[in-house]
Design a protein around this motif. Structure first.
Motif, PDB file in Angstrom:
ATOM      1  N   LEU A 157     -44.149  37.118  -3.692  1.00 21.38           N
ATOM      2  CA  LEU A 157     -43.652  36.423  -2.502  1.00 21.38           C
ATOM      3  C   LEU A 157     -44.460  36.788  -1.261  1.00 21.38           C
ATOM      4  O   LEU A 157     -45.038  35.915  -0.603  1.00 21.38           O
ATOM      5  CB  LEU A 157     -42.176  36.748  -2.264  1.00 21.38           C
TER       6      LEU A 157
ATOM      7  N   TYR B  52     -35.390  40.555   1.882  1.00 22.45           N
ATOM      8  CA  TYR B  52     -36.185  40.479   0.653  1.00 22.45           C
ATOM      9  C   TYR B  52     -36.159  41.823  -0.067  1.00 22.45           C
ATOM     10  O   TYR B  52     -36.028  41.883  -1.290  1.00 22.45           O
ATOM     11  CB  TYR B  52     -37.622  40.069   0.974  1.00 22.45           C
TER      12      TYR B  52
ATOM     13  N   SER C  80     -32.998  42.031  -1.753  1.00 25.69           N
ATOM     14  CA  SER C  80     -32.988  41.110  -2.896  1.00 25.69           C
ATOM     15  C   SER C  80     -33.613  41.764  -4.122  1.00 25.69           C
ATOM     16  O   SER C  80     -33.116  41.619  -5.247  1.00 25.69           O
ATOM     17  CB  SER C  80     -33.756  39.828  -2.548  1.00 25.69           C
TER      18      SER C  80
ATOM     19  N   ASN D  61     -31.387  36.807  -5.078  1.00 26.63           N
ATOM     20  CA  ASN D  61     -31.927  36.255  -3.835  1.00 26.63           C
ATOM     21  C   ASN D  61     -30.833  36.205  -2.766  1.00 26.63           C
ATOM     22  O   ASN D  61     -29.939  35.360  -2.819  1.00 26.63           O
ATOM     23  CB  ASN D  61     -32.485  34.854  -4.086  1.00 26.63           C
TER      24      ASN D  61
ATOM     25  N   HIS E 200     -35.737  31.442   1.555  1.00 23.60           N
ATOM     26  CA  HIS E 200     -34.821  31.520   0.408  1.00 23.60           C
ATOM     27  C   HIS E 200     -35.236  30.513  -0.669  1.00 23.60           C
ATOM     28  O   HIS E 200     -35.328  30.858  -1.855  1.00 23.60           O
ATOM     29  CB  HIS E 200     -33.387  31.237   0.868  1.00 23.60           C
TER      30      HIS E 200
ATOM     31  N   TYR F 120     -38.577  31.532  -2.264  1.00 22.20           N
ATOM     32  CA  TYR F 120     -38.408  32.653  -3.196  1.00 22.20           C
ATOM     33  C   TYR F 120     -37.750  32.183  -4.489  1.00 22.20           C
ATOM     34  O   TYR F 120     -38.077  32.666  -5.575  1.00 22.20           O
ATOM     35  CB  TYR F 120     -37.591  33.762  -2.531  1.00 22.20           C
TER      36      TYR F 120
END
Length: 544
Positions: free
Chosen positions: A452, A477, A480, A486, A494, A497
């Motif tokens: 990411l 993140y 996450s 997520n 969002h 990802y």
């Protein structure tokens, strides 16, 4: 009755002695000066996961390619599968690759003792070249493929179908080892395929070339399917920074300058070769020098590197082999060749003296960690105390264990294990640290293995290091990753990802994943990143 004639015992010639002696010394030097860079362990951890049945991945459960040289990395997996020991196994493999390349130079290209000795000293007295005969990076395998290419290219004027295929296969090997290194060989292979065919039609020539490139095409298709991209994740880290070309060129100029101060050989020898080809004005040689110029311009455009001289080592190797083969081929008036060879020899000797004196004493002070330190470093100097061959051998003999594992401390990872997180984004997930803790998910803001953040622009700050530019990690993140779901609140990031998760963690053969891969590579999700950056400009500036 005739008296038996006593056969004379075989006496090796001066050339044979020079070949054997320098080959032995080259291998010995490469081994004794051998070391492993921290970056090499980003590839080694992928080998480890592969042979443990977790797939060719950087972190378990997430399909990301964190190695720039897939062929080199996969080639290391073969001996590792036999020994189950990574450090010495891969280091020795590096020595084998580099020594095999030198063998081709001394046995297949050189014809005189003087050529062998001048090449040996050019290689062995170059600080950068000897550093990257090992290091665990792809340079050693590139040396071998370059030697094979130059040998095949220079030994004939015209190429039949078999020779064309071998040249294309070698070119494919270069591309699989490091994709951008093909710039060195594109002019030469185009020249051969267009103008130097021996009884091979153009249609058959194209077919032969495509056949030779099949290994590369197969890998690219696999990479697209498995990782979701034609290029490794490291490419996104280095090219998607948002930094202007002018800034890159400024850093590229500094990379040239500081390399010259420390190791003039890696720049002077290629420059000599290019100038000689301009004097000779023959297409066969000009195509090789054109490749060197192309790669030199490329180095400038990407800002060079943070590893002193690394990107110039292959340039030095190609130049020495090419100029040696060129002098052997030439049938021009002997006096002219002798004068050119004389100027070349004197220039190389001057560069050797510079490197051994000024470069070692004064030039080194401009490297990272020294008095006038820049952001360009002598990586071997930094890592040799813990990852050098000699130091690890000594540690193994005296203490019963190697010392490379102690390069980085595991301190700071305790909370991940204490909280039983799957993993986290930490400040510095060095390669050796990731390798030693391969059972947990680890990435950092350099993003070599992060699917990411590598797609986000870099956080600009001065001074910055090429290839080591941090991204600002959104806290959500990080959470996450730790909670394995997520929870990013920004709608654009969002969604982006989510797409990354489908590609890297989704069911391998699902239709949704295949469609997402195609859309990602067609740029249909780029607007999500652009929108996120527009609404969060703070990620573009670092406080470092």
């Amino acid at each position: 009755m005739k008296k038996a004639v006593k056969k004379k015992s075989y006496q090796p010639t001066d050339v044979e002695i020079a070949r054997r002696l320098t080959l032995f010394l080259f291998a010995l030097l490469a081994l004794l000066l051998g070391w492993q860079s921290d970056d090499s362990f980003h590839g080694y951890v992928m080998i480890k996961h592969l042979l443990e049945g977790n797939g060719f991945v950087y972190n378990i459960g997430e399909r990301v390619c964190a190695t720039t040289g897939p062929l080199y990395t996969l080639s290391c997996a073969i001996p590792y599968a036999l020994t189950r020991e990574m450090f010495f196994t891969t280091l020795v493999l590096n020595v084998i690759y580099s020594t095999a390349a030198y063998w081709i130079f001394s046995y297949k290209i050189c014809r005189t003792r003087e050529q062998i000795l001048s090449g040996f000293f050019a290689f062995s007295l170059s600080k950068a070249f000897m550093s990257y005969t090992t290091s665990g990076l792809e340079n050693s395998l590139l040396f071998l493929f370059a030697a094979l290419f130059i040998w095949q290219y220079m030994k004939r004027d015209f190429f039949d179908g078999k020779a064309l295929l071998l040249l294309a296969l070698t070119f494919s090997g270069v591309a699989l080892t490091r994709m951008d290194a093909v710039l060195y060989f594109i002019p030469a292979i185009v020249y051969v395929y267009l103008t130097r065919r021996d009884g091979v039609s153009f249609i058959k020539c194209v077919g032969t070339g495509l056949l030779g490139l099949c290994p590369f095409f197969i890998w690219e298709l696999f990479s697209l399917f498995y990782f979701g991209s034609f290029v490794p994740n490291t490419a996104y880290v280095k090219i998607g920074t948002g930094i202007s070309l002018s800034d890159y060129i400024k850093h590229g100029i500094l990379y040239y300058w500081f390399t010259f101060l420390n190791d003039a050989l890696v720049l002077v020898v290629p420059l000599c070769f290019v100038l000689i080809t301009l004097v000779m004005r023959k297409p066969k040689y000009l195509t090789l020098s054109a490749g060197i110029v192309m790669y030199g311009a490329y180095i400038l455009s990407i800002g060079g590197d943070f590893m002193m001289g690394r990107h110039f080592t292959l340039m030095l190797f190609i130049s020495v082999l090419s100029v040696t083969a060129m002098f052997n081929r030439e049938k021009e008036p002997f006096d002219r060749i002798r004068r050119i060879n004389g100027v070349y020899t004197v220039t190389v000797i001057a560069a050797m003296i510079w490197t051994m004196t000024f470069g070692s004493v004064v030039g080194s002070q401009y490297l990272y960690g020294h008095i006038y330190g820049s952001n360009i470093s002598d990586e071997r100097e930094f890592y040799f105390p813990t990852t050098g061959f000699c130091n690890n051998l000594r540690s193994l003999i005296k203490e019963g264990k190697t010392c490379w594992q102690d390069t980085w401390s595991d301190e700071g990872l305790e909370y991940i294990r204490r909280e039983e997180f799957k993993g986290s984004i930490v400040e510095n997930a060095a390669g050796i640290l990731v390798y030693n803790n391969s059972d947990i998910y680890l990435n950092d803001t350099y993003c070599l293995g992060d699917p990411l953040m590598s797609r986000l622009p870099a956080a600009y700050h001065e001074p910055w290091r090429v290839g080591h530019l941090r991204r600002i990690c959104p806290e959500e993140y990080r959470y996450s990753v730790e909670e394995d779901k997520n929870i990013i609140s920004d709608p654009d990031l969002h969604e982006f990802y989510d797409k990354i998760l489908i590609i890297t963690r989704g069911e391998l053969f699902s239709g949704e994943r295949i469609r997402t891969i195609l859309d990602m590579n067609l740029g249909r999700y780029d607007h999500l990143v652009e929108s996120y950056v527009e609404h969060h400009p703070e990620i573009l500036v670092s406080e470092e």
